[in-house]
Design an enzyme around this catalytic site. Structure first.
Site, PDB file in Angstrom:
ATOM      1  N   TYR A  36       0.831  -1.207   0.000  1.00 13.50           N
ATOM      2  CA  TYR A  36       0.000   0.000   0.000  1.00 13.50           C
ATOM      3  C   TYR A  36       0.861   1.250   0.000  1.00 13.50           C
ATOM      4  CZ  TYR A  36       0.869   1.081   4.945  1.00 13.50           C
ATOM      5  OH  TYR A  36       1.461   1.428   6.128  1.00 13.50           O
ATOM      6  N   ARG A  55       8.187   3.716  -4.927  1.00 15.19           N
ATOM      7  CA  ARG A  55       8.295   2.784  -3.793  1.00 15.19           C
ATOM      8  C   ARG A  55       7.255   1.668  -3.914  1.00 15.19           C
ATOM      9  NH1 ARG A  55       7.660   5.080   2.246  1.00 15.19           N
ATOM     10  NH2 ARG A  55       5.524   5.434   1.501  1.00 15.19           N
ATOM     11  N   ARG A 104      -7.679 -21.408   0.031  1.00 15.49           N
ATOM     12  CA  ARG A 104      -6.683 -20.779   0.900  1.00 15.49           C
ATOM     13  C   ARG A 104      -5.439 -21.643   0.898  1.00 15.49           C
ATOM     14  NH1 ARG A 104      -4.385 -20.955   5.805  1.00 15.49           N
ATOM     15  NH2 ARG A 104      -3.803 -18.956   6.734  1.00 15.49           N
ATOM     16  N   HIS A 106      -1.007 -21.181   0.759  1.00 13.53           N
ATOM     17  CA  HIS A 106       0.003 -20.130   0.925  1.00 13.53           C
ATOM     18  C   HIS A 106       0.694 -19.719  -0.377  1.00 13.53           C
ATOM     19  CE1 HIS A 106      -0.685 -20.992   5.080  1.00 13.53           C
ATOM     20  NE2 HIS A 106       0.275 -20.188   5.506  1.00 13.53           N
ATOM     21  N   LYS A 153       6.588  -1.912   2.184  1.00 16.13           N
ATOM     22  CA  LYS A 153       5.376  -1.278   2.711  1.00 16.13           C
ATOM     23  C   LYS A 153       4.213  -2.252   2.548  1.00 16.13           C
ATOM     24  CE  LYS A 153       3.174   3.263   3.045  1.00 16.13           C
ATOM     25  NZ  LYS A 153       3.282   3.429   4.488  1.00 16.13           N
ATOM     26  N   GLU A 186      12.966   2.594  13.806  1.00 16.19           N
ATOM     27  CA  GLU A 186      12.036   3.661  13.417  1.00 16.19           C
ATOM     28  C   GLU A 186      10.953   3.712  14.486  1.00 16.19           C
ATOM     29  OE1 GLU A 186      10.003   2.836   9.692  1.00 16.19           O
ATOM     30  OE2 GLU A 186       9.798   0.716  10.164  1.00 16.19           O
ATOM     31  N   LEU A 210      11.224   1.319   7.136  1.00 16.40           N
ATOM     32  CA  LEU A 210      10.611   1.712   5.869  1.00 16.40           C
ATOM     33  C   LEU A 210      11.398   2.879   5.261  1.00 16.40           C
ATOM     34  CD1 LEU A 210       7.927   1.080   4.243  1.00 16.40           C
ATOM     35  CD2 LEU A 210       7.144   3.265   5.138  1.00 16.40           C
TER      36      LEU A 210
HETATM   37  N1  PMP Z   1       7.697   3.967   8.992  1.00 17.41           N
HETATM   38  C1  PMP Z   1       6.523   3.328   9.084  1.00 17.41           C
HETATM   39  C2  PMP Z   1       6.474   2.021   9.809  1.00 17.41           C
HETATM   40  C3  PMP Z   1       5.361   3.873   8.494  1.00 17.41           C
HETATM   41  O1  PMP Z   1       4.189   3.221   8.577  1.00 17.41           O
HETATM   42  C4  PMP Z   1       5.459   5.105   7.815  1.00 17.41           C
HETATM   43  C5  PMP Z   1       4.251   5.704   7.136  1.00 17.41           C
HETATM   44  N2  PMP Z   1       3.184   5.958   7.995  1.00 17.41           N
HETATM   45  C6  PMP Z   1       6.696   5.760   7.782  1.00 17.41           C
HETATM   46  C7  PMP Z   1       7.805   5.143   8.347  1.00 17.41           C
HETATM   47  C8  PMP Z   1       6.856   7.083   7.077  1.00 17.41           C
HETATM   48  O2  PMP Z   1       6.800   6.900   5.696  1.00 17.41           O
HETATM   49  P1  PMP Z   1       6.345   8.083   4.715  1.00 17.41           P
HETATM   50  O3  PMP Z   1       7.217   9.258   5.038  1.00 17.41           O
HETATM   51  O4  PMP Z   1       6.586   7.534   3.363  1.00 17.41           O
HETATM   52  O5  PMP Z   1       4.908   8.358   5.003  1.00 17.41           O
END
Ligand code: PMP
Length: 289
Positions: A36, A55, A104, A106, A153, A186, A210
Site C-alpha cells: 500500500y 516505492r 486458501r 500459501h 510497505k 524507526e 521503511l
Molecule cells: N515507517 C513506518 C512504519 C510507516 O508506517 C510510515 C508511514 N506511515 C513511515 C515510516 C513514514 O513513511 P512516509 O514518510 O513515506 O509516510
C-alpha cells in the site's frame, strides 16, 4: 449515509464506499498479501507522488505481484479521487493485493488478478512551522518485534499495530523502536531523526525500517542547508535519550517534535530551533518532489 470522502476506486471503477465489495478469498484479507501507499494531497496538490509510486512499484516487484500500471494510471486515480471528494486536505490511500484465489493456500496462485483499491480520507491541515502551533508528541520506546522486511510497505501491519496500540494504552502518541543491539530502527508508523548540536542524524536504510518518502525528501532538503549537517548513520538509544531534539516523520504528519520519551524530557523538553528550521524548509520545498 456516506462521509465527505465517500467516493472510492475499486478495480477500474469509481463508486460509493458501501458499493465497494471485495471477496473474502482475497489474499489481502486472508494473508495481508499486498502493498500500500499513502500520499498526502492539499487542495488537489499531491506531495512526493512520483516517489510514492516508485516505492510502491518496487514493493510489488519484491513480493512478485505482477501489475504493469504506468505512473499516469496511478496519478489519474489519485487526482480523480481527490477531485471527486472535494480537494481538501486528503490522504490518498492506494492498495494492491495479490487478488482473490479460489482456495486458501500459501503459495502464489498461477492465475489471479490483483485487487486495486483506493480511497481518500481527511488529514490535518498542513503542519505549520510554528513552535506554538505544532503538534508535540510524547513517545515511549520498545524493542522492535516486527519482521525482518520492514523495508517493504506491506499491508501486513500487525506488528506495527501492536506496537502503536501499546503506546496508546500507555498514553503516548508514538512508540520508538530499537533492535537487539539497542539501536534505533524507526517508530511504529514513522521514521525517526535526532538532533545533536547542528547535526541531524537518522538510521541508514536497511530491512529494519521503511524507506519513508518524508525521510527521503527531508534529507534532501536539509542537505542544501549550509548551517546543518545531515547523516544517515546508526543511532543508539543512548544517543536518542541524550539528543537535543527528537523528531518523527511521516507523509501526513511531516515532522513532529517529540518532547518526552519514556516520561523524561528530550533536551529541554521544548520544541527545538532546528525543528523549526527543518519544518520551515520542508513546508517551502515539499511540492517540488
Ligand atoms: N515507517 C513506518 C512504519 C510507516 O508506517 C510510515 C508511514 N506511515 C513511515 C515510516 C513514514 O513513511 P512516509 O514518510 O513515506 O509516510
Amino acid at each position: 449515509m456516506g462521509s465527505n470522502t465517500d467516493i472510492v476506486f475499486l478495480n477500474g471503477e469509481y463508486m460509493r464506499m458501501h458499493e465497494a465489495k471485495i471477496s473474502p478469498m482475497d489474499r489481502g484479507f486472508l494473508f495481508g498479501d499486498g502493498i500500500y501507499e499513502m500520499v498526502p494531497s492539499y487542495s488537489g496538490k499531491l506531495v512526493g507522488f512520483a516517489l510514492h509510486i516508485k516505492r510502491m512499484q518496487q514493493g510489488l516487484a519484491t513480493i512478485g505481484i505482477q501489475l504493469s500500471k504506468s505512473d499516469k494510471y496511478w496519478r489519474d486515480i489519485a487526482e480523480n479521487l481527490t477531485a471527486k471528494n472535494g480537494n481538501g486536505n486528503l490522504g490518498v490511500y492506494l492498495h494492491v493485493s495479490r487478488g482473490a484465489d479460489v482456495k486458501r493456500f500459501h503459495a502464489f496462485p498461477d492465475k489471479v488478478t490483483p485487487t486495486i483499491f483506493a480511497f481518500v480520507y481527511e488529514i490535518p491541515t498542513e503542519p505549520a512551522a510554528d513552535k506554538t502551533l505544532t503538534k508535540q508528541f510524547k513517545a515511549n520506546s520498545a524493542e522492535d518485534h516486527r519482521w525482518k522486511h520492514c523495508d517493504i510497505k506491506s499491508t501486513s501491519l500487525l506488528g506495527n499495530v501492536m506496537h502503536f496500540q501499546s503506546g496508546q494504552e500507555s498514553g503516548v502518541d508514538e512508540t520508538i523502536l530499537y533492535n537487539a543491539q539497542n539501536e534505533l530502527t524507526e517508530a511504529s508508523s514513522c521514521n525517526v531523526f535526532i538532533v545533536k548540536g547542528t547535526s541531524v542524524l537518522t538510521p541508514p536504510l536497511d530491512k529494519q525500517l521503511l524507506p519513508g518518502i518524508t525521510r527521503l525528501m527531508l534529507i534532501d532538503i536539509l542537505r542544501q542547508e549550509p548551517t546543518l549537517t545531515i547523516e544517515e548513520q546508526v543511532v543508539t538509544m543512548d544517543e536518542v535519550r541524550n539528543a537535543d531534539e527528537l523528531w518523527v516523520t511521516s507523509s501526513s504528519k511531516e515532522i513532529v517534535p517529540v518532547v518526552e520519551l519514556d516520561g523524561k524530557p528530550i533536551g529541554n523538553g521544548k520544541v527545538g530551533d532546528i525543528w523549526q528550521l527543518a519544518q520551515t524548509l520542508y513546508s517551502k520545498n515539499k511540492f517540488n518532489y
